[in-house]
Design a protein around this motif. Structure first.
Motif, PDB file in Angstrom:
ATOM      1  N   LEU A 114       1.042  -1.200   0.076  1.00  0.00           N
ATOM      2  CA  LEU A 114      -0.126  -0.042   0.048  1.00  0.00           C
ATOM      3  C   LEU A 114       0.927   1.246   0.119  1.00  0.00           C
ATOM      4  CD1 LEU A 114      -2.666  -1.103   2.466  1.00  0.00           C
ATOM      5  CD2 LEU A 114      -2.856  -1.404   0.083  1.00  0.00           C
ATOM      6  N   HIS A 115       1.829   1.128   0.681  1.00  0.00           N
ATOM      7  CA  HIS A 115       2.829   2.414   0.919  1.00  0.00           C
ATOM      8  C   HIS A 115       3.579   2.619  -0.342  1.00  0.00           C
ATOM      9  CE1 HIS A 115       1.828   3.775   4.825  1.00  0.00           C
ATOM     10  NE2 HIS A 115       1.593   2.581   5.164  1.00  0.00           N
ATOM     11  N   ALA A 116       4.154   1.590  -1.179  1.00  0.00           N
ATOM     12  CA  ALA A 116       4.667   1.490  -2.067  1.00  0.00           C
ATOM     13  C   ALA A 116       4.005   2.288  -3.293  1.00  0.00           C
ATOM     14  CB  ALA A 116       5.059   0.148  -2.726  1.00  0.00           C
ATOM     15  N   VAL A 117       2.645   2.030  -3.217  1.00  0.00           N
ATOM     16  CA  VAL A 117       1.764   2.312  -4.645  1.00  0.00           C
ATOM     17  C   VAL A 117       1.493   3.859  -4.149  1.00  0.00           C
ATOM     18  CG1 VAL A 117      -0.836   2.378  -5.048  1.00  0.00           C
ATOM     19  CG2 VAL A 117       0.520   0.176  -5.002  1.00  0.00           C
ATOM     20  N   ALA A 118       1.281   4.427  -2.951  1.00  0.00           N
ATOM     21  CA  ALA A 118       1.174   5.510  -2.519  1.00  0.00           C
ATOM     22  C   ALA A 118       2.399   6.593  -2.861  1.00  0.00           C
ATOM     23  CB  ALA A 118       0.906   5.658  -0.929  1.00  0.00           C
ATOM     24  N   HIS A 119       3.372   5.970  -2.878  1.00  0.00           N
ATOM     25  CA  HIS A 119       4.655   6.682  -3.232  1.00  0.00           C
ATOM     26  C   HIS A 119       5.377   6.475  -4.241  1.00  0.00           C
ATOM     27  CE1 HIS A 119       3.899   8.631   0.761  1.00  0.00           C
ATOM     28  NE2 HIS A 119       3.766   7.079   0.995  1.00  0.00           N
ATOM     29  N   SER A 120       4.694   6.020  -5.359  1.00  0.00           N
ATOM     30  CA  SER A 120       5.238   5.591  -6.705  1.00  0.00           C
ATOM     31  C   SER A 120       4.326   5.482  -7.672  1.00  0.00           C
ATOM     32  CB  SER A 120       6.183   4.275  -6.589  1.00  0.00           C
ATOM     33  OG  SER A 120       5.135   3.005  -6.548  1.00  0.00           O
ATOM     34  N   ASP A 121       4.828   5.024  -9.085  1.00  0.00           N
ATOM     35  CA  ASP A 121       3.907   4.985 -10.245  1.00  0.00           C
ATOM     36  C   ASP A 121       3.549   3.398 -10.342  1.00  0.00           C
ATOM     37  OD1 ASP A 121       3.813   7.631 -10.667  1.00  0.00           O
ATOM     38  OD2 ASP A 121       5.193   7.745 -12.199  1.00  0.00           O
ATOM     39  N   LEU A 122       3.773   2.535  -9.280  1.00  0.00           N
ATOM     40  CA  LEU A 122       3.420   1.112  -9.429  1.00  0.00           C
ATOM     41  C   LEU A 122       1.976   1.020  -8.898  1.00  0.00           C
ATOM     42  CD1 LEU A 122       6.186  -0.039  -7.119  1.00  0.00           C
ATOM     43  CD2 LEU A 122       6.381  -0.585  -9.673  1.00  0.00           C
ATOM     44  N   ILE A 123       1.287  -0.018  -9.615  1.00  0.00           N
ATOM     45  CA  ILE A 123       0.067  -0.098  -9.321  1.00  0.00           C
ATOM     46  C   ILE A 123      -0.076  -1.841  -8.554  1.00  0.00           C
ATOM     47  CG2 ILE A 123      -0.857   1.065 -11.229  1.00  0.00           C
ATOM     48  CD1 ILE A 123      -1.647  -1.310 -12.900  1.00  0.00           C
ATOM     49  N   ALA A 124      -1.388  -1.945  -7.916  1.00  0.00           N
ATOM     50  CA  ALA A 124      -1.364  -3.281  -7.208  1.00  0.00           C
ATOM     51  C   ALA A 124      -2.868  -3.464  -7.314  1.00  0.00           C
ATOM     52  CB  ALA A 124      -1.137  -3.053  -5.737  1.00  0.00           C
ATOM     53  N   THR A 125      -3.062  -4.824  -7.382  1.00  0.00           N
ATOM     54  CA  THR A 125      -4.438  -5.474  -7.066  1.00  0.00           C
ATOM     55  C   THR A 125      -4.374  -6.380  -5.747  1.00  0.00           C
ATOM     56  OG1 THR A 125      -4.230  -6.013  -9.420  1.00  0.00           O
ATOM     57  CG2 THR A 125      -5.887  -7.174  -8.307  1.00  0.00           C
ATOM     58  N   VAL A 126      -5.370  -5.890  -5.036  1.00  0.00           N
ATOM     59  CA  VAL A 126      -5.530  -6.322  -3.663  1.00  0.00           C
ATOM     60  C   VAL A 126      -7.030  -6.701  -3.375  1.00  0.00           C
ATOM     61  CG1 VAL A 126      -3.346  -5.127  -2.919  1.00  0.00           C
ATOM     62  CG2 VAL A 126      -5.665  -4.074  -2.487  1.00  0.00           C
ATOM     63  N   PRO A 127      -7.211  -7.536  -2.194  1.00  0.00           N
ATOM     64  CA  PRO A 127      -8.579  -7.573  -1.804  1.00  0.00           C
ATOM     65  C   PRO A 127      -9.105  -6.467  -1.246  1.00  0.00           C
ATOM     66  CG  PRO A 127      -7.368  -9.310  -0.846  1.00  0.00           C
ATOM     67  CD  PRO A 127      -6.416  -8.371  -1.498  1.00  0.00           C
ATOM     68  N   SER A 128     -10.422  -6.044  -1.658  1.00  0.00           N
ATOM     69  CA  SER A 128     -10.932  -4.640  -1.294  1.00  0.00           C
ATOM     70  C   SER A 128     -10.921  -4.439   0.241  1.00  0.00           C
ATOM     71  CB  SER A 128     -12.376  -4.447  -1.947  1.00  0.00           C
ATOM     72  OG  SER A 128     -13.338  -5.563  -1.476  1.00  0.00           O
ATOM     73  N   ARG A 129     -11.276  -5.464   0.926  1.00  0.00           N
ATOM     74  CA  ARG A 129     -11.247  -5.150   2.479  1.00  0.00           C
ATOM     75  C   ARG A 129      -9.766  -4.707   3.097  1.00  0.00           C
ATOM     76  NH1 ARG A 129     -16.121  -7.643   5.161  1.00  0.00           N
ATOM     77  NH2 ARG A 129     -17.069  -8.731   3.678  1.00  0.00           N
ATOM     78  N   LEU A 130      -8.978  -5.122   2.396  1.00  0.00           N
ATOM     79  CA  LEU A 130      -7.611  -4.806   3.042  1.00  0.00           C
ATOM     80  C   LEU A 130      -7.317  -3.108   2.930  1.00  0.00           C
ATOM     81  CD1 LEU A 130      -4.546  -5.436   3.698  1.00  0.00           C
ATOM     82  CD2 LEU A 130      -4.184  -5.401   1.223  1.00  0.00           C
ATOM     83  N   VAL A 131      -8.215  -2.540   2.003  1.00  0.00           N
ATOM     84  CA  VAL A 131      -8.068  -1.102   1.925  1.00  0.00           C
ATOM     85  C   VAL A 131      -8.924  -0.215   2.655  1.00  0.00           C
ATOM     86  CG1 VAL A 131      -6.615  -0.919  -0.108  1.00  0.00           C
ATOM     87  CG2 VAL A 131      -8.994  -0.807  -0.388  1.00  0.00           C
ATOM     88  N   GLN A 132     -10.042  -0.907   3.085  1.00  0.00           N
ATOM     89  CA  GLN A 132     -11.007  -0.096   3.759  1.00  0.00           C
ATOM     90  C   GLN A 132     -10.493   0.329   5.134  1.00  0.00           C
ATOM     91  OE1 GLN A 132     -14.004  -3.011   4.628  1.00  0.00           O
ATOM     92  NE2 GLN A 132     -14.800  -2.925   2.340  1.00  0.00           N
ATOM     93  N   GLY A 133     -10.702   1.592   5.214  1.00  0.00           N
ATOM     94  CA  GLY A 133     -10.127   2.381   6.608  1.00  0.00           C
ATOM     95  C   GLY A 133      -8.736   2.956   6.379  1.00  0.00           C
ATOM     96  N   VAL A 134      -7.912   2.485   5.497  1.00  0.00           N
ATOM     97  CA  VAL A 134      -6.674   2.854   5.068  1.00  0.00           C
ATOM     98  C   VAL A 134      -6.538   3.952   3.997  1.00  0.00           C
ATOM     99  CG1 VAL A 134      -3.982   1.978   4.601  1.00  0.00           C
ATOM    100  CG2 VAL A 134      -5.756   0.718   5.795  1.00  0.00           C
TER     101      VAL A 134
END
Length: 145
Positions: free
Chosen positions: A76-96
């Motif tokens: 999550l932090h790598a995505v937030a601070h780069s041009d990389l993208i990611a595919t993750v389960p949706s509940r993982l990002v709830q609240g974050v």
């Protein structure tokens, strides 16, 4: 014999940083397949990783995995601070997602939902402590948003 019970289902989302030079509110299939991805190094052996890889392979493609991180939270932090993208389960990002400069986007490919199940052996099915613990997990899962 194993018994099981479905606890919940979870879908997948794509992540890109806010301000990504190529992604603004949606990601196309071509972007999804060509842009560099970041993954947890344990995704390959996980159910979610296998599901994603099978869907991508069904399109005759392979993800451009540029970086493997130690765990999913560093992804999550790598995505937030780069041009990389990611595919993750949706509940993982709830609240974050509100705490990080990331875009949470629909996946441009249809990925089946994950089914998160509780498993236990028949020999523990009637044990009071196991029944209590299973019920606690079921109740927690029902309370999830």
């Amino acid at each position: 014999m194993l018994r099981s019970q479905l606890l919940f289902r979870d879908g997948f989302v794509c992540l890109a940083r806010k301000g990504h030079p190529q992604i603004r509110g949606a990601v196309t299939q071509e972007q999804y397949f060509s842009l560099p991805h970041v993954r947890s190094r344990f995704v390959r052996s996980s159910t979610s990783g296998r599901v994603i890889d099978e869907v991508v392979a069904a399109h005759g493609r392979k993800l451009n995995v540029a970086v493997l991180m130690q765990n999913v939270f560093t992804v999550l932090h790598a995505v937030a601070h780069s041009d990389l993208i990611a595919t993750v389960p949706s509940r993982l990002v709830q609240g974050v997602s509100s705490q990080l400069p990331i875009q949470v986007l629909d996946s441009p490919v249809t990925i089946p939902d994950l089914r998160i199940n509780l498993f236990w052996h028949e020999r523990t099915h009637q044990e009071t402590s196991h029944r209590w613990f299973r019920q606690m997990l079921i109740d927690v899962a029902k309370a999830l948003p």
